[in-house]
Design a protein around this motif. Structure first.
Motif, mmCIF file in Angstrom:
data_model
loop_
_atom_site.group_PDB
_atom_site.id
_atom_site.type_symbol
_atom_site.label_atom_id
_atom_site.label_comp_id
_atom_site.label_asym_id
_atom_site.label_seq_id
_atom_site.Cartn_x
_atom_site.Cartn_y
_atom_site.Cartn_z
ATOM 1 N N ASP A 51 0.819 -1.208 0.000
ATOM 2 C CA ASP A 51 0.000 0.000 0.000
ATOM 3 C C ASP A 51 0.861 1.271 0.000
ATOM 4 O O ASP A 51 0.535 2.242 -0.691
ATOM 5 C CB ASP A 51 -0.943 -0.012 1.206
ATOM 6 N N LEU A 52 1.956 1.267 0.745
ATOM 7 C CA LEU A 52 2.860 2.417 0.745
ATOM 8 C C LEU A 52 3.500 2.618 -0.624
ATOM 9 O O LEU A 52 3.629 3.750 -1.105
ATOM 10 C CB LEU A 52 3.942 2.243 1.814
ATOM 11 N N MET A 53 3.888 1.518 -1.276
ATOM 12 C CA MET A 53 4.470 1.614 -2.616
ATOM 13 C C MET A 53 3.435 2.160 -3.596
ATOM 14 O O MET A 53 3.738 3.029 -4.420
ATOM 15 C CB MET A 53 4.961 0.244 -3.077
ATOM 16 N N HIS A 54 2.216 1.686 -3.508
ATOM 17 C CA HIS A 54 1.141 2.140 -4.387
ATOM 18 C C HIS A 54 0.888 3.641 -4.187
ATOM 19 O O HIS A 54 0.744 4.390 -5.151
ATOM 20 C CB HIS A 54 -0.118 1.330 -4.119
ATOM 21 N N PHE A 55 0.850 4.072 -2.940
ATOM 22 C CA PHE A 55 0.658 5.490 -2.640
ATOM 23 C C PHE A 55 1.791 6.320 -3.235
ATOM 24 O O PHE A 55 1.566 7.367 -3.858
ATOM 25 C CB PHE A 55 0.585 5.700 -1.122
ATOM 26 N N TYR A 56 3.035 5.866 -3.066
ATOM 27 C CA TYR A 56 4.185 6.613 -3.588
ATOM 28 C C TYR A 56 4.140 6.690 -5.116
ATOM 29 O O TYR A 56 4.470 7.716 -5.705
ATOM 30 C CB TYR A 56 5.498 5.988 -3.134
#
Length: 79
Positions: free
Chosen positions: A17-22
């Motif tokens: 989820d953090l990678m997707h947000f970034y």
């Protein structure tokens, strides 16, 4: 054992989820791996909806035949 499995699944999802947000809101440096993945992910969202499902890697896209081939740009995009 259940605790470790649940912790691993949770950690994996949070990382995803953090990678997707970034990839949506970050500004990676031109030429970097994250820059490539941001371009790849944007193509998935805005042009090739049925391909390019990899968020942090296109490894599985290569295996399942859903890889997006990005054209070479004459200059880098500004995010």
């Amino acid at each position: 054992m259940f605790f470790f499995t649940a912790a691993g699944i949770t950690l994996g999802y949070v990382t995803y989820d953090l990678m997707h947000f970034y990839l949506h809101y970050g500004s990676p440096e031109a030429g970097s791996y994250l820059y490539y993945m941001k371009r790849y992910h944007n193509q998935h969202h805005f042009t090739h909806h049925e391909t390019g499902f990899g968020i942090s890697s296109n490894f599985w896209d290569k295996i399942f035949g859903t890889e997006i081939f990005l054209r070479k740009l004459s200059r880098a995009l500004k995010w």
